[in-house]
Scaffold this motif. Sequence first.
Motif, short mmCIF file in Angstrom:
data_model
loop_
_atom_site.label_atom_id
_atom_site.label_comp_id
_atom_site.label_asym_id
_atom_site.label_seq_id
_atom_site.Cartn_x
_atom_site.Cartn_y
_atom_site.Cartn_z
N TYR A 111 41.92 43.97 52.34
CA TYR A 111 40.86 44.62 51.54
C TYR A 111 41.25 44.68 50.07
O TYR A 111 40.55 45.29 49.37
N GLY A 112 42.19 44.22 49.93
CA GLY A 112 42.68 43.99 48.38
C GLY A 112 43.74 44.88 47.79
O GLY A 112 43.71 44.79 46.65
N GLU A 113 43.91 45.97 48.54
CA GLU A 113 44.91 46.95 48.17
C GLU A 113 46.37 46.19 47.91
O GLU A 113 46.81 46.69 46.77
N TRP A 152 34.61 57.32 41.07
CA TRP A 152 35.79 56.60 41.59
C TRP A 152 35.85 55.41 41.31
O TRP A 152 34.95 54.63 40.87
N MET A 153 37.16 54.61 41.52
CA MET A 153 37.36 53.30 41.46
C MET A 153 38.06 52.89 42.48
O MET A 153 39.09 53.48 43.21
N VAL A 154 37.88 51.47 43.21
CA VAL A 154 38.49 50.88 44.12
C VAL A 154 39.37 49.71 43.37
O VAL A 154 38.77 48.85 42.80
N ALA A 155 40.53 49.56 43.51
CA ALA A 155 41.33 48.63 42.79
C ALA A 155 42.75 48.31 43.41
O ALA A 155 43.10 49.12 44.50
N PRO A 156 43.21 47.43 43.23
CA PRO A 156 44.75 47.10 43.90
C PRO A 156 45.56 48.08 43.67
O PRO A 156 45.61 48.72 42.25
N THR A 187 40.92 51.60 51.66
CA THR A 187 41.77 52.53 52.20
C THR A 187 41.89 53.62 51.13
O THR A 187 41.74 53.41 49.71
N GLU A 188 42.30 54.80 51.37
CA GLU A 188 42.26 56.08 50.38
C GLU A 188 43.37 55.66 49.26
O GLU A 188 43.33 56.38 48.29
N SER A 189 44.41 54.93 49.76
CA SER A 189 45.44 54.48 48.77
C SER A 189 44.98 53.85 47.34
O SER A 189 45.46 53.60 46.61
N SER A 190 43.80 53.19 47.95
CA SER A 190 43.15 51.98 46.82
C SER A 190 42.25 52.94 46.07
O SER A 190 41.52 52.11 45.07
N ILE A 191 42.01 54.26 46.14
CA ILE A 191 40.78 54.55 45.48
C ILE A 191 41.68 55.78 44.36
O ILE A 191 42.58 56.45 44.59
N LEU A 192 40.90 55.67 43.13
CA LEU A 192 40.93 56.83 42.36
C LEU A 192 39.87 57.40 41.71
O LEU A 192 38.74 56.85 41.53
N ILE A 193 39.81 58.66 42.06
CA ILE A 193 38.68 59.72 41.67
C ILE A 193 38.78 60.00 40.05
O ILE A 193 39.85 60.32 39.65
#
Lengths: 484, 484
Positions: B26-28, A333-337, A178-184
């Motif tokens: 999704y792991g968020e 980008w990073m996908v993370a909790p 989801t977009e809230s799990s992404i950091l640019i």
Amino acid sequence: MWKPDRQSKEPIYVQIADHLERRISYGEFPPGSLLPSERKLSEQLSVNRSTVILAFAELRSMGIIESRTGSGTRVSKTIWGATPKHTPNWSRYAEGGSFLPNLPFMRRIREALTQQPSLIDFASGELSADLAPIDEITMLMSEHKYTSYLGYDNPQGYIPLRQALVSYLAKYRGIQTTESSILITSGSQQSLYLITQCLLSPGDAVAIEDPSYCYSLPMFQSAGLRLFRLPVDRHGVRPEDVRSLYKKHRIKMVFMNPNFQNPTGTVFEAERRKQLLDVASELGLPIVEDDPFSLTAYEGEPPSPIKSMDSIGSVLYIGSFSKIAASGLRIGWMVAPRTIVERLADARQQMDFGLSVIPQQVAAQFLKSSYFEPHLDRLRMQLKFKQDLLIESLRRELPDHVQFTVPQGGLHLWCKLVPEVHDGKLLEEAIRRGVVFVPGSVYGSDSGYVRFTYARAKADEIGPGIAKFAEALRELIGESNGPR
Amino acid sequence: MWKPDRQSKEPIYVQIADHLERRISYGEFPPGSLLPSERKLSEQLSVNRSTVILAFAELRSMGIIESRTGSGTRVSKTIWGATPKHTPNWSRYAEGGSFLPNLPFMRRIREALTQQPSLIDFASGELSADLAPIDEITMLMSEHKYTSYLGYDNPQGYIPLRQALVSYLAKYRGIQTTESSILITSGSQQSLYLITQCLLSPGDAVAIEDPSYCYSLPMFQSAGLRLFRLPVDRHGVRPEDVRSLYKKHRIKMVFMNPNFQNPTGTVFEAERRKQLLDVASELGLPIVEDDPFSLTAYEGEPPSPIKSMDSIGSVLYIGSFSKIAASGLRIGWMVAPRTIVERLADARQQMDFGLSVIPQQVAAQFLKSSYFEPHLDRLRMQLKFKQDLLIESLRRELPDHVQFTVPQGGLHLWCKLVPEVHDGKLLEEAIRRGVVFVPGSVYGSDSGYVRFTYARAKADEIGPGIAKFAEALRELIGESNGPR
């Protein structure tokens, strides 16, 4: 860069003396600081060394500079007014702080590339101008009106770009997010920097691949981390090695580059990925997956990221446009909790207040545009073409002296040299002949390995570049074997 | 941001439960992590709280989440497979590292602005959309072909931008410099970050103004620096205070914001500047001069920077486009001796590999364009207009309760409240009424001061915003004085 005016009536050495005096008075070279050497200046200004010697003599006669044999030419400390004034001891400040300078080989390579723009570049891990979607980006920039507000951005990054990445990650990388799990971030580099600075503490042990581009990044040492190595065989690292490093050293994190690994080009084998995830979940161990190359897969489906198999949130996933579009966009980008994304976004605000909105808008447009897929197709074809050129040239020029496995994607070829030669000597010989590469020891391997990047050089430079490299290598082998 | 589909046949609470389950998978929100509260979710999704309660009940019945009274709702740890699997303890990782989180007030303000986009914003230190040269930048982007190579940039920044800045600094700031003495940074923020991280070591003492925006930047504490204060009177800091701090604490650097200081709006007096430079040269002490506001001077010549009087190279000069053009460009610069520029450029490569070329091209074009001067003229006029509106409103609404000196430039008005009220309570009361400002204690002052930024709000919001603020203040004064 200033150059003397050869049409002027003023002698060139006087122009140079005036120019240097100006730069000294502006504070570029404070009192007591070292000036560039006569040799360097004569190169930079494209004049004879004797002209620089005359200019220096002029400045010396005015008391502005002082030369001492063997220790170079310095700006005088005494001429600046009658009362003694002290410029801050800038070199001591420059040596302070917790940041290690880049590795000597990397600085040498950068210096050589700056001084000799005509060098054939097998060192820079990026795409050449003809592989980057410059025309597409220029078109997108003139087609779209970027009229949105140019204020400080959302700390996690521009929302439409994060939304575009949600679709991109699902479609191309099998990652549901989801977009809230992404950091640019500013490329993968900033993701790694944030992780090493903000999630780990000095003294923490981490595992990296061996060889690994991580080894070339002083940020790991700057953060005070203890690095332990996971040897890479033709199927990548062995998951049981992770377990034993954990037992011995309580490693806190594992850094992986599983798809067309930098520098070896290896693809981490599918069964081992599952085992690695099992080990990680057994130990509660985070895995950092850096995945910049996978979409360059020359044939068939790109390898899936570890993250796509991660059901419990063990993986911090890092991606970037640098190796598949343009490094000058500086978009990663990073996908993370959520807790991690928020923590890193907050820390990043303190470092640079986030990225410019403009390249984020361009990147979002590019991802959603009809240019994206054709660009990838063209990129893959041309990378493969350049790889073929490199391999042909190596087989022609050095049939008995290089060994390699041909990677199925990425930008790099990792070569073992036979016989082994001295890394540093080989680099200097190569630079002298007009070609540059990265010595394997930069990635933590023994002497005798070389990384060639075939993406950065122009296609018609690859053959001549390898010919020059071959000359350099033969020179060294000749030396170490005695005259033939 | 996802919202439930009110046209769908599926009940809204089921949609919400499905949506949350997806985000968890999704792991968020990894197993064991805290979900947003019912109240927050109902605000975010624009539904009644009872609908969220139903959705949570649904997830609880499936064993996906667990609630415990008083400790919120968490993702279950047990449902993910039969063998126990451990997600990394992400919250512990988030607490690690050397980076302090932003100040609670700053996080509260950011959170309020995110949740209530209609808040009247007297807090964000930046220009409103109508003050930024958005149209000019859009035109420049479509006029110019940005076809240059989008590779990794020069570590010091894009050369044509540095060249444009050499002219800009000479023409507008009286600073003579060369492109090799300039480092392009992501706003002033990154310049300060590089200085605190790379030129200073943990335990070093430095001097900052009191009050000062530096105090609001956790980067100083994160770098382990000891902060000593230089009180600001109406002519700025007193140079003799610098000397005595040096004697007592061996301060290593002085941070100054001499022109329309943030937050007080003070201009550092000319005679004191000379004295400060004398003290600095006597002690060999570096001065960091942050100069973002001077070109906003409403009338007459902008005050000259300290750097323009610095003949021996004591000053590291920092500038930025954030306060005179657009913060979203993320373009700042530092002028410094060569050794420092090279050291910081090298360190910055390790952090983010430099800025995107695109906003640097835009900034260079803008500086050289015929748009630049008219933009500055318009900006000054409109800032002055907004300042007048703010002052009129304050005099009308709170004639007896605020005291201030009217600054001749900048974006901020610094007010003393009479009587003094509790910072945090005032902020909450104000947010509840739809207006936000920065409490003075964020800048290190005592309770009872407020910074209003008049640049960010729209002109027609200023009056209503101050009316709301006045209500909040009167509420508190009423409270602390008992019922009237």
